[in-house]
Enzyme design. Sequence first.
Site, PDB file in Angstrom:
ATOM      1  N   HIS A 161      44.721  49.221  36.669  1.00 48.76           N
ATOM      2  CA  HIS A 161      45.139  47.903  37.165  1.00 48.76           C
ATOM      3  C   HIS A 161      46.570  47.532  36.779  1.00 48.76           C
ATOM      4  O   HIS A 161      47.066  46.511  37.219  1.00 48.76           O
ATOM      5  CB  HIS A 161      44.178  46.838  36.618  1.00 48.76           C
ATOM      6  N   SER A 173      46.997  41.539  41.784  1.00 52.92           N
ATOM      7  CA  SER A 173      45.835  40.935  41.148  1.00 52.92           C
ATOM      8  C   SER A 173      45.689  39.472  41.565  1.00 52.92           C
ATOM      9  O   SER A 173      45.529  39.181  42.748  1.00 52.92           O
ATOM     10  CB  SER A 173      45.933  41.102  39.629  1.00 52.92           C
ATOM     11  N   ASP A 225      40.426  51.362  38.187  1.00 56.57           N
ATOM     12  CA  ASP A 225      40.686  49.980  37.773  1.00 56.57           C
ATOM     13  C   ASP A 225      39.416  49.379  37.172  1.00 56.57           C
ATOM     14  O   ASP A 225      38.408  49.231  37.856  1.00 56.57           O
ATOM     15  CB  ASP A 225      41.125  49.194  39.009  1.00 56.57           C
TER      16      ASP A 225
END
Length: 284
Positions: free
Chosen positions: A260, A148, A226
Amino acid sequence: MMETLSQHSCFDGIQGFYRHSSETIGLPMRFAVYQPPQARRAPVPVVFYLAGLTCTEETFAIKAGAQRIAAQLGLMLVSCDTSPRNTGIAGEADDWEFGSGAGFYLNATEQPWARHYRMYDYVRDELRSLVLAQFPASSGQVGIFGHSMGGHGALVLALRNPALYRSVSAFAPICSPSRCPWGLKAFPRYLGADRSAWQLYDAVELLQGHAAALTSEILVDQGTGDKFLHQGQLLPELLEAACRSAGQPLRLRRQDGYDHGYYFVASFIEDHLRFHAATLHAAA
């Protein structure tokens, strides 16, 4: 001076947690190192992991399940905190998308953040040098990856410093923070209004205008389930297009149904570690 906070036997290696007084940050910083069993005999390749928003130096070591494979492959793993802590800046911990836990791996130029928020220099220079000096890590076999916000940091550091980082990968990276809500919130406050300063910390911008690869093949995994992908925070399609234009090798894998979180990271961590091991051993 480096302080050992704790050490734990793990797959015949050592998972350790440490603290030191950082000259770059101007405050104490914490980091974690997994030393595989092979490190008792000789220096081993080392891969630095950069975590995402709200995470700490412990998140990867606890959640990713990486040590078993790292022990098999003889890889040292290093993770660090995601920002300075307890800086005294008013409101630093009020917003999970900015400030504490959200350093974005850049060198802030705007006050009051510029004094302590220098995570780019910290990761590239101080932490790397500290690990190479204090642990049996091979200086010519260094890789970097992240998740991320940390995937953003890994891509930027590798693209700007290919001689330092011989391998790079990412899980669901923020590919173009100058174009997504997270970056548009953080970059003006850290870097000011001049968008040319933002380009140094945007993987897509770094690739645009280049007619040749900047680094070795990049491995990226992105879950199709996600929520941040669907909110326009990650923009892997822009990274894909920029790599194609620049002739930069990219292996972008869209993993059906994955979200995610760290269940996603843990599902594909072995692939990433094997990717780094193959690249770094070839660089020996």
